[in-house]
Scaffold this motif. Sequence first.
Motif, PDB file in Angstrom:
ATOM      1  N   GLN A 150      -5.084 -31.445 -17.715  1.00  0.00           N
ATOM      2  CA  GLN A 150      -5.851 -32.210 -16.742  1.00  0.00           C
ATOM      3  C   GLN A 150      -6.652 -33.300 -17.441  1.00  0.00           C
ATOM      4  OE1 GLN A 150      -8.064 -29.054 -14.642  1.00  0.00           O
ATOM      5  NE2 GLN A 150      -6.792 -29.492 -12.830  1.00  0.00           N
ATOM      6  N   SER A 151      -7.084 -34.262 -16.652  1.00  0.00           N
ATOM      7  CA  SER A 151      -7.890 -35.357 -17.203  1.00  0.00           C
ATOM      8  C   SER A 151      -9.259 -35.340 -16.547  1.00  0.00           C
ATOM      9  CB  SER A 151      -7.210 -36.699 -16.963  1.00  0.00           C
ATOM     10  OG  SER A 151      -7.105 -36.951 -15.575  1.00  0.00           O
ATOM     11  N   THR A 203     -13.411 -37.568 -16.795  1.00  0.00           N
ATOM     12  CA  THR A 203     -14.291 -38.563 -17.400  1.00  0.00           C
ATOM     13  C   THR A 203     -15.720 -38.052 -17.384  1.00  0.00           C
ATOM     14  OG1 THR A 203     -12.888 -40.387 -16.666  1.00  0.00           O
ATOM     15  CG2 THR A 203     -15.162 -40.920 -17.273  1.00  0.00           C
ATOM     16  N   TYR A 239      -9.411 -38.751 -27.145  1.00  0.00           N
ATOM     17  CA  TYR A 239     -10.486 -39.285 -26.308  1.00  0.00           C
ATOM     18  C   TYR A 239     -10.360 -40.804 -26.195  1.00  0.00           C
ATOM     19  CZ  TYR A 239     -12.641 -34.846 -27.704  1.00  0.00           C
ATOM     20  OH  TYR A 239     -12.890 -33.522 -27.962  1.00  0.00           O
ATOM     21  N   ASN A 240     -10.822 -41.315 -25.058  1.00  0.00           N
ATOM     22  CA  ASN A 240     -10.971 -42.757 -24.925  1.00  0.00           C
ATOM     23  C   ASN A 240     -12.341 -43.039 -24.321  1.00  0.00           C
ATOM     24  OD1 ASN A 240     -10.632 -43.017 -21.819  1.00  0.00           O
ATOM     25  ND2 ASN A 240      -8.847 -41.855 -22.459  1.00  0.00           N
ATOM     26  N   GLY A 275     -13.455 -40.386 -21.793  1.00  0.00           N
ATOM     27  CA  GLY A 275     -12.320 -39.874 -21.048  1.00  0.00           C
ATOM     28  C   GLY A 275     -11.441 -38.952 -21.867  1.00  0.00           C
ATOM     29  N   LEU A 276     -10.959 -37.909 -21.207  1.00  0.00           N
ATOM     30  CA  LEU A 276      -9.946 -37.026 -21.786  1.00  0.00           C
ATOM     31  C   LEU A 276      -8.691 -37.222 -20.946  1.00  0.00           C
ATOM     32  CD1 LEU A 276     -12.810 -35.626 -22.374  1.00  0.00           C
ATOM     33  CD2 LEU A 276     -11.442 -33.570 -22.776  1.00  0.00           C
ATOM     34  N   GLU A 277      -7.656 -37.755 -21.521  1.00  0.00           N
ATOM     35  CA  GLU A 277      -6.439 -38.066 -20.766  1.00  0.00           C
ATOM     36  C   GLU A 277      -5.632 -36.817 -20.442  1.00  0.00           C
ATOM     37  OE1 GLU A 277      -5.737 -42.549 -22.622  1.00  0.00           O
ATOM     38  OE2 GLU A 277      -4.551 -40.846 -23.326  1.00  0.00           O
ATOM     39  N   SER A 278      -5.526 -35.909 -21.416  1.00  0.00           N
ATOM     40  CA  SER A 278      -4.757 -34.680 -21.234  1.00  0.00           C
ATOM     41  C   SER A 278      -5.473 -33.588 -22.017  1.00  0.00           C
ATOM     42  CB  SER A 278      -3.332 -34.866 -21.744  1.00  0.00           C
ATOM     43  OG  SER A 278      -2.597 -33.668 -21.588  1.00  0.00           O
ATOM     44  N   ALA A 279      -6.349 -32.866 -21.311  1.00  0.00           N
ATOM     45  CA  ALA A 279      -7.235 -31.920 -21.982  1.00  0.00           C
ATOM     46  C   ALA A 279      -6.462 -30.804 -22.686  1.00  0.00           C
ATOM     47  CB  ALA A 279      -8.214 -31.328 -20.976  1.00  0.00           C
ATOM     48  N   GLN A 288     -10.412 -28.991 -27.182  1.00  0.00           N
ATOM     49  CA  GLN A 288     -11.487 -29.887 -26.743  1.00  0.00           C
ATOM     50  C   GLN A 288     -12.602 -29.142 -26.014  1.00  0.00           C
ATOM     51  OE1 GLN A 288      -8.727 -32.737 -24.755  1.00  0.00           O
ATOM     52  NE2 GLN A 288      -9.575 -34.272 -26.148  1.00  0.00           N
TER      53      GLN A 288
END
Lengths: 116, 114
Positions: free
Chosen positions: B17-18, B20, B64-65, B77-81, B85
Amino acid sequence: AQTVTQSQPEMSVQEAETVTLSCTYDTSESDYYLFWYKQPPSRQMILVIRQEAYKQQNATENRFSVNFQKAAKSFSLKISDSQLGDAAMYFCAYRSPLGAGNMLTFGGGTRLMVKP
Amino acid sequence: NAGVTQTPKFRVLKTGQSMTLLCAQDMNHEYMYWYRQDPGMGLRLIHYSVGEGTTAKGEVPDGYNVSRLKKQNFLLGLESAAPSQTSVYFCASGRTGVSTDTQYFGPGTRLTVL
């Protein structure tokens, strides 16, 4: 790269007594900044005290003081007249004046318990 | 004066899941930072920003972004947890690049990835 080491995972002190938390660091720089942060159970990081490496005088803030030994690369925190509210995690941190974004490098922390 | 605030305070995600994380500061600080704190370790810098529209990588940026579209906000942001993490995330801000400047920390976000 700089490293910061806190060798005491846990410390305990009796209320009203004095306790010293240890911190050592490794750096090749001659000018830098050192900090102690307190993290209570609320998790918020609170600045306790800071020291500029070019200053020979040890920093003090009320009951908190440091013993800065530049040659030994040691930066210990002394808490006098310990209070129950001092119970928390304490982190030592290093900042290089040359580091991008003034990043902090943290030690692993020391959990301080205060006994009534 | 709220200082540094973080949203949310807690979050549970499933792997893949993603999400922010939002950090906001009302002190007009130029510098903002995202750290993660894992058990038995000090805080490690993920990304930081030295001003609106700028970002840079810290010590542990992978996965992370970040974005700094407004001076007062810094998003992580985590694009694909991933379970690795799982951590407590702290945001911080600083007034300028002066080395003696204090970093002001938010209360943290506890993230669990199952």
